[in-house]
Design an enzyme around this catalytic site. Structure first.
Site, PDB file in Angstrom:
ATOM      1  N   HIS A 102       0.839  -1.198   0.000  1.00 50.40           N
ATOM      2  CA  HIS A 102       0.000   0.000   0.000  1.00 50.40           C
ATOM      3  C   HIS A 102       0.873   1.246   0.000  1.00 50.40           C
ATOM      4  O   HIS A 102       2.037   1.189   0.396  1.00 50.40           O
ATOM      5  CB  HIS A 102      -0.921   0.005   1.227  1.00 50.40           C
ATOM      6  CG  HIS A 102      -1.922  -1.095   1.201  1.00 50.40           C
ATOM      7  ND1 HIS A 102      -1.645  -2.364   1.686  1.00 50.40           N
ATOM      8  CD2 HIS A 102      -3.189  -1.137   0.713  1.00 50.40           C
ATOM      9  CE1 HIS A 102      -2.708  -3.133   1.500  1.00 50.40           C
ATOM     10  NE2 HIS A 102      -3.658  -2.421   0.915  1.00 50.40           N
ATOM     11  N   TYR A 116       5.663   4.100   0.264  1.00 50.27           N
ATOM     12  CA  TYR A 116       5.241   2.849  -0.352  1.00 50.27           C
ATOM     13  C   TYR A 116       5.638   1.738   0.601  1.00 50.27           C
ATOM     14  O   TYR A 116       6.816   1.438   0.764  1.00 50.27           O
ATOM     15  CB  TYR A 116       5.907   2.655  -1.716  1.00 50.27           C
ATOM     16  CG  TYR A 116       5.319   3.519  -2.794  1.00 50.27           C
ATOM     17  CD1 TYR A 116       4.366   3.010  -3.667  1.00 50.27           C
ATOM     18  CD2 TYR A 116       5.698   4.850  -2.926  1.00 50.27           C
ATOM     19  CE1 TYR A 116       3.807   3.805  -4.652  1.00 50.27           C
ATOM     20  CE2 TYR A 116       5.149   5.655  -3.908  1.00 50.27           C
ATOM     21  CZ  TYR A 116       4.205   5.131  -4.767  1.00 50.27           C
ATOM     22  OH  TYR A 116       3.652   5.923  -5.741  1.00 50.27           O
ATOM     23  N   CYS A 117       4.661   1.157   1.265  1.00 47.24           N
ATOM     24  CA  CYS A 117       4.860   0.105   2.266  1.00 47.24           C
ATOM     25  C   CYS A 117       4.658  -1.230   1.545  1.00 47.24           C
ATOM     26  O   CYS A 117       3.528  -1.597   1.208  1.00 47.24           O
ATOM     27  CB  CYS A 117       3.844   0.313   3.386  1.00 47.24           C
ATOM     28  SG  CYS A 117       4.007  -0.820   4.748  1.00 47.24           S
ATOM     29  N   ILE A 118       5.757  -1.931   1.283  1.00 46.30           N
ATOM     30  CA  ILE A 118       5.754  -3.059   0.354  1.00 46.30           C
ATOM     31  C   ILE A 118       6.150  -4.353   1.063  1.00 46.30           C
ATOM     32  O   ILE A 118       7.093  -4.375   1.853  1.00 46.30           O
ATOM     33  CB  ILE A 118       6.724  -2.779  -0.813  1.00 46.30           C
ATOM     34  CG1 ILE A 118       6.414  -1.434  -1.489  1.00 46.30           C
ATOM     35  CG2 ILE A 118       6.715  -3.928  -1.818  1.00 46.30           C
ATOM     36  CD1 ILE A 118       5.038  -1.334  -2.121  1.00 46.30           C
TER      37      ILE A 118
END
Length: 144
Positions: A102, A116-118
């Protein structure tokens, strides 16, 4: 011939399959790239498409790898996500349509303000010194 779902699961592993194909989320602080800061690029584990650079990675403390931006905006797509009683923006890879994680608007202001939390499980890391050998030589100039 196109890879079957079972072949894909065998190739990338159970967790990566659940994350990329079923929009699962790995547990915080368990992914191999959370606290990892070597020089190189991150690609989609499913397709190998280029996504993020180590130059844009930062320590957010959220428990997942955090980036201020993709290498190019066109490499990812954003989608409204209302799951789990929340409103978030889901990030997916453009080519393989893999769920990556997200994006939030609480990132470093001097880098554009996005985080950007990946999921680590959605990524494969290509070290700088292997980029050319593995077919990613076009991206070496990012590090000049």
């Amino acid at each position: 011939m196109k890879e079957t779902q079972e072949e894909l699961r065998q190739r990338i592993g159970h967790t990566a399959y659940q994350v990329t194909q079923n929009s699962a989320t790995e547990h915080a602080f368990t992914g191999k790239y959370d606290d990892f800061f070597e020089e190189g690029i991150y690609v989609d584990i499913v397709s190998g498409e280029v996504l993020f650079s180590s130059l844009d990675k930062f320590q957010s403390g959220c428990g997942w790898p955090a980036f201020s931006k993709p290498i190019e905006n066109r490499m990812v797509t954003n989608h409204q996500d209302h799951s789990h009683g929340m409103h978030r923006i889901e990030v997916r890879s453009r080519q393989a349509d893999s769920h990556l994680g997200h994006v939030f608007n609480d990132g470093p202001v001097d880098a554009g303000g996005l985080r950007y939390c990946i999921n680590s499980a959605a990524l494969d890391f290509i070290p700088y010194d292997q980029m050319a050998k593995r077919g990613y030589g076009d991206y070496l100039s990012l590090f000049d």
